[in-house]
Design an enzyme around this catalytic site. Structure first.
Site, PDB file in Angstrom:
ATOM      1  N   CYS A 140      11.759 -88.291 118.239  1.00  0.00           N
ATOM      2  CA  CYS A 140      11.063 -89.530 118.569  1.00  0.00           C
ATOM      3  C   CYS A 140       9.808 -89.702 117.722  1.00  0.00           C
ATOM      4  CB  CYS A 140      10.708 -89.541 120.062  1.00  0.00           C
ATOM      5  SG  CYS A 140       9.843 -91.035 120.568  1.00  0.00           S
ATOM      6  N   CYS A 143       6.817 -91.180 119.549  1.00  0.00           N
ATOM      7  CA  CYS A 143       6.114 -90.213 120.420  1.00  0.00           C
ATOM      8  C   CYS A 143       5.285 -89.236 119.592  1.00  0.00           C
ATOM      9  CB  CYS A 143       7.105 -89.384 121.235  1.00  0.00           C
ATOM     10  SG  CYS A 143       8.481 -90.291 121.920  1.00  0.00           S
ATOM     11  N   ASP A 144       5.862 -88.715 118.525  1.00  0.00           N
ATOM     12  CA  ASP A 144       5.264 -87.551 117.867  1.00  0.00           C
ATOM     13  C   ASP A 144       4.746 -87.800 116.445  1.00  0.00           C
ATOM     14  OD1 ASP A 144       5.866 -86.031 120.118  1.00  0.00           O
ATOM     15  OD2 ASP A 144       7.874 -85.561 119.400  1.00  0.00           O
TER      16      ASP A 144
END
Ligand code: NDP
Length: 317
Positions: A140, A143-144
């Site tokens: 992701c 997300c990261d």
């Protein structure tokens, strides 16, 4: 097989942000929810390091910590949180029948499906190693990606997700190397063209990952092989992103619940959590192939609990 049958008002299947949010709302509405955590208690967030985009956590929170807090919040209102997973359902009648690990049978007035989706990975031992230790493998970018600001990353995949995520990473990272296993993209033309026209994205076609490289601190790159020329080479990177699709965890519901060809559950009525079976509701990634965020899953979890409450009220419960 045991003959014990338990009757519940509201059964929630799955323990990601969608399931726990549904539980918080259902419990506070006196629906005495029972929640089964499933195979991966806490869901996909338990494989995420830091969550910085969930409102209410100004300093961020780790994925596992956030799931512990969500569970505690659901339990505070007496949600019955249980370990175990659903192996079979029968939604053909008025009562919704659900079997836990082929043994226990539950008859539920309402069922909230929050079984989520699982990101697909390549399955390489080295990839799984760095994923497990939180050392630079992620599925992701939204997300990261931020953790790789000013660094070099690799992304695998050639669909719309991979293109979208590569483009997202290109705005943060000095260089993004995109590994495409064929000589073409699967993504729509416009998405493919966007990455092809982005200066700091290098696309390597016909290229497969042989090994994710790293040291005790995490990922340092990948060894890749060109399937046409046979050339093997190393690519330096601190982040290794995999964007080769997701699989919704919905197989057990197939005989009863309407879903698209890839298994995402279809909402019976847009803007609600209703499925085609009255009394069965869906929330989170099991029905969402577009947003897939913790906050959107939580939002639809709330919707599912409210819809279940209204369903019961209409039945005079
Ligand atoms: P897709 O299934 O569309 O694409 C998966 C990609 O991963 C393919 O290019 C495939 O390669 C590649 N792949 C699969 N397995 C491997 C492997 N083992 N090694 C290397 N590459 C591999 O998944 P997406 O998540 O991209 O998209 C899912 C759906 O969501 C699609 O319908 C898409 O259009 C939609 N979507 C739309 C967006 C938008 O419009 N903004 C954004 C994101 C998704 P190959 O091509 O060789 O099979």
């Amino acid at each position: 097989m045991s003959t014990e049958i338990e009757k519940v008002k509201c059964l929630i299947i799955g323990s990601g942000p969608a399931g726990y949010t549904a539980a918080i709302y259902a419990a506070r509405a006196n629906m005495s929810p029972v929640l089964y955590q499933g195979m991966q208690p806490g869901g996909q967030l338990t494989t995420t390091n830091e969550v910085e985009n969930f409102p209410g956590y100004p300093d961020g929170v780790t994925g596992p910590e956030m799931m512990i807090q969500l569970q505690a919040q659901a339990e505070r209102f007496e949600t019955d949180v249980r370990s175990g997973w659903v192996t079979k359902v029968d939604f053909s009648g008025d009562v919704h029948k659900v079997w836990i690990e082929d043994k226990k049978e539950i008859h539920a007035e309402t069922v909230i499906i929050s079984t989520g989706a699982s990101a697909k990975y390549l399955g390489l031992e080295s990839e799984q190693h760095y994923l497990k230790i939180g050392g630079g493998v992620s599925a992701c970018a939204v997300c990261d990606g931020f953790f790789y600001k000013g660094q070099e990353t690799i992304i695998v995949g050639a669909g719309d997700s991979a293109c979208e995520e590569a483009h997202y990473l290109s705005k943060l990272c000095t260089k993004v190397t995109m590994l495409v296993r064929k000589d073409t993209f699967r993504a729509s033309k416009i998405m493919a063209e966007r990455v092809q026209n982005t200066e700091n994205i290098e696309i390597l076609y016909n290229t497969n990952t042989v090994e994710v490289l790293g040291d005790e601190h995490g990922v340092t790159g990948a060894r890749v092989k060109n399937s046409v020329t046979g050339e093997v080479k190393g690519i330096p990177a601190t982040g290794f992103f995999v964007a080769i699709g997701h699989k919704p965890n919905t197989d057990i519901f197939k005989p009863y619940i309407n879903m698209d060809e890839t298994g995402y559950i279809k909402y019976e009525k847009p803007g609600t959590s209703l499925t085609n079976v009255p009394g069965v509701f869906v929330c989170g990634d099991a029905a969402d192939k577009t947003y897939r965020q913790a906050i959107t899953a939580a939002g639809t979890g709330c919707m599912a609990a409210l819809d279940a409450e209204r369903y019961l009220a209409a039945k005079g419960h």
